[in-house]
Design an enzyme around this catalytic site. Structure first.
Site, PDB file in Angstrom:
ATOM      1  N   ASP A   1      10.741   4.877  -9.639  1.00  0.00           N
ATOM      2  CA  ASP A   1      10.223   5.986 -10.934  1.00  0.00           C
ATOM      3  C   ASP A   1      10.606   7.009 -11.591  1.00  0.00           C
ATOM      4  O   ASP A   1      10.483   7.812 -12.139  1.00  0.00           O
ATOM      5  CB  ASP A   1       8.534   5.866 -11.078  1.00  0.00           C
ATOM      6  CG  ASP A   1       7.787   4.844 -11.332  1.00  0.00           C
ATOM      7  OD1 ASP A   1       8.268   3.827 -11.722  1.00  0.00           O
ATOM      8  OD2 ASP A   1       6.964   4.078 -11.448  1.00  0.00           O
TER       9      ASP A   1
ATOM     10  N   SER B   1       0.443  -1.627  -0.420  1.00  0.00           N
ATOM     11  CA  SER B   1      -0.152  -0.125   0.203  1.00  0.00           C
ATOM     12  C   SER B   1       1.076   1.047  -0.126  1.00  0.00           C
ATOM     13  O   SER B   1       1.635   1.473  -1.257  1.00  0.00           O
ATOM     14  CB  SER B   1      -0.717  -0.278   0.872  1.00  0.00           C
ATOM     15  OG  SER B   1      -2.032   0.888   1.071  1.00  0.00           O
TER      16      SER B   1
ATOM     17  N   LYS C   1      -0.858  -4.698  -3.282  1.00  0.00           N
ATOM     18  CA  LYS C   1      -2.018  -3.808  -2.445  1.00  0.00           C
ATOM     19  C   LYS C   1      -2.154  -2.402  -3.501  1.00  0.00           C
ATOM     20  O   LYS C   1      -1.441  -1.443  -2.872  1.00  0.00           O
ATOM     21  CB  LYS C   1      -2.057  -3.707  -0.959  1.00  0.00           C
ATOM     22  CG  LYS C   1      -3.769  -3.839  -1.039  1.00  0.00           C
ATOM     23  CD  LYS C   1      -4.046  -2.481  -0.673  1.00  0.00           C
ATOM     24  CE  LYS C   1      -5.585  -2.285   0.095  1.00  0.00           C
ATOM     25  NZ  LYS C   1      -6.054  -0.624   0.363  1.00  0.00           N
TER      26      LYS C   1
END
Length: 497
Positions: A366, A355, A380
């Site tokens: 990224d 999460s 998740k």
């Protein structure tokens, strides 16, 4: 809350079905699902799916959907037949949901009158089974929370006991243990990650109901709780003794001139604690690198994920959420400066990282700010909305999916590390050597992940995660993380490109 519902349920055992109260609760829930759930459904779907809730109470009942009609039978006896509800163009979700609930209560009343098992179960059980049957067609995180469970969750009682375990919905009976804190009562009793908890103090757990299980675990410090668990298809009972819970603060220490910051969960104070740890460390001289340890972090507040990412990133997108409802789609951005002053950053994750913790790892990766080491994370990537119901219960409903800065969805995929440690310390050391030589063992998998877009077939997600299967990362792997952080070339090779 509807105070009359409880009274109606008591009367119901002598034959009265509280139709109006049931319609209010079911209608509110249906309207919310039609309007806000991440996956679309029709009023006809909700009616037919919820009718399965009655058949789960009384197996002598059955439901048949033929064309535009649905029938409820008891054996071969037809109890009721009605046309399926449809949502007219421009009709509000509240009206459509209310119409579907109105149709459902007709069937429930017919089943009530014909079935002793339905009457014995009562109105509250009908509500619960109806929503459970609906959510079984959606994601594993959406669920109905009973009024008692909702009240317990809302209360912040002092003296609640901590057992040192986390549960999550799983397929089949019971719930699954997804985290066990070292030195906790759960660890001392011999509970393992992956164990399936079937009952608590003799109360059998409903499928997918981690919230209800968590409520049963609560109790005064110094008392015992008895768990029936299943491990490798063998059952056993474990007794845990409740203790006063401890907080989960961020911790920091300097090892080999690398600042190691451990975040066990994302609470309201996490961003402040991480910032304080960085400022305190840099006030004594900048470390050569920073390692952010997110192993076993099951997530927490979404806003804190954005805030922690903001600590290390300049202006740009941290992540976004996407859903059917306009309010479910948002872009979270970072706008501050890098409190770590640009020193090399490495994030450690494992199969228990989930999460909000996954969001931070993915955002830093990224955006090219951090290299990730460890194993594939949980995956998740759905955001839940709490919908209060007139009976005092709640729907915990998935209404948006998380999209990472590179455009790939987090759900079912998880974060892939640039340095995989699944094979243990020796394999991790070999991977570090390869990165130092300019090779990128996880490069192809990272590129494939970055190119994925929703919807991702389950087979494709599983194949991608097989490049570095999720596992627990032990402390013995942390020296490799520090070695990666101190080697600029290796860390660069480990980053998603």
């Amino acid at each position: 809350m509807l105070p009359c519902l409880g009274a109606a349920q008591e009367v119901s055992r002598t034959g009265a079905y509280p139709r109006e109260e049931m319609r209010l609760v079911l209608g509110a829930g249906f309207a919310a699902i039609l309007e806000r759930h991440l996956e679309s459904a029709t009023p006809a779907d909700l009616l037919v799916w919820s009718l399965a809730g009655m058949t789960s109470i009384d197996s002598a009942l059955s439901v048949q959907r033929t064309g535009r009609n649905v029938r409820l039978l008891q054996g071969e006896r037809l109890l009721l037949s009605r046309s399926l509800p449809e949502r007219a163009e421009g009709e509000s979700f509240a009206t459509a949901g209310g119409a579907a609930a109105d149709r459902l209560t007709l069937f429930q009343q017919a089943g009530w009158n014909a079935s002793a098992a339905i009457r014995a179960a009562g109105a509250s059980a009908l509500i619960r089974h109806s929503f459970e049957a609906i959510f079984s067609h959606f994601d594993p995180f959406s669920r109905y929370i009973t009024p008692e469970e909702a009240q317990a969750a809302r209360e912040r009682r002092t003296g609640e006991a901590g057992l040192g375990l986390r549960l999550a919905p799983g397929r089949g009976a019971g719930t699954v243990v997804v985290a066990v804190a070292a030195g906790s009562p759960a660890a001392e009793a011999g509970l393992h990650v992956g164990d399936r908890v079937l009952s608590i103090d003799g109360t059998r757990l409903r499928p997918r109901d981690a919230a209800g299980a968590a409520g049963l675990l609560e109790g005064p410090a110094g008392t015992n709780v008895l768990l029936l668990i299943e491990r490798n298809r063998r059952r056993q009972e474990l007794t845990l003794r409740r203790v006063l819970p401890h907080g989960s603060p961020v911790t920091a220490e300097r090892v080999d001139d690398v600042l190691m910051i451990r975040i066990p969960a994302f609470s309201a104070q996490t961003e402040r604690q991480v910032a304080a740890a960085l400022l305190a460390a840099f006030s004594q001289g900048a470390p050569k690198a920073v390692v952010l340890d997110l192993r076993g972090n099951r997530g927490g507040l979404l806003s804190q994920a954005a805030a922690v990412a903001d600590i290390f990133l300049g202006p740009g997108e941290a992540f976004r959420t996407a859903g059917r409802h306009a309010e479910a789609s948002r872009i979270y951005v970072t706008a501050g400066g890098d409190l770590a002053q640009g020193v090399p950053l490495v994030v450690v994750v494992d199969g228990r990282t989930a999460s909000s913790a996954e969001i931070v790892a993915a955002a830093l990766s990224d955006r090219g700010r951090a290299a990730v080491i460890g194993t594939s994370t949980t995956g998740k990537g759905l955001v839940q909305l709490v919908v209060p119901l007139p009976d005092g219960g709640e729907l915990l409903m998935s209404w948006s999916r998380l999209i990472m800065p590179a455009g790939w969805p987090l759900q079912d995929i998880g974060v892939l590390p640039g340095l995989c440690t699944t094979g243990g310390p020796a394999a991790a050391a070999r991977a570090l050597t390869a990165l130092r030589a300019g090779s990128r063992p996880m490069g192809a998998a990272q590129a494939q992940q970055g190119a994925m877009r929703h919807p991702v077939p389950a087979v494709a997600a599983e194949a991608l995660r097989a490049a570095c299967p999720p596992a627990e990362v032990p402390n013995e792997d942390l020296p490799v993380a520090r070695g990666l952080a101190l080697d600029t070339a290796a860390a660069g090779a480990a980053m998603a490109q």
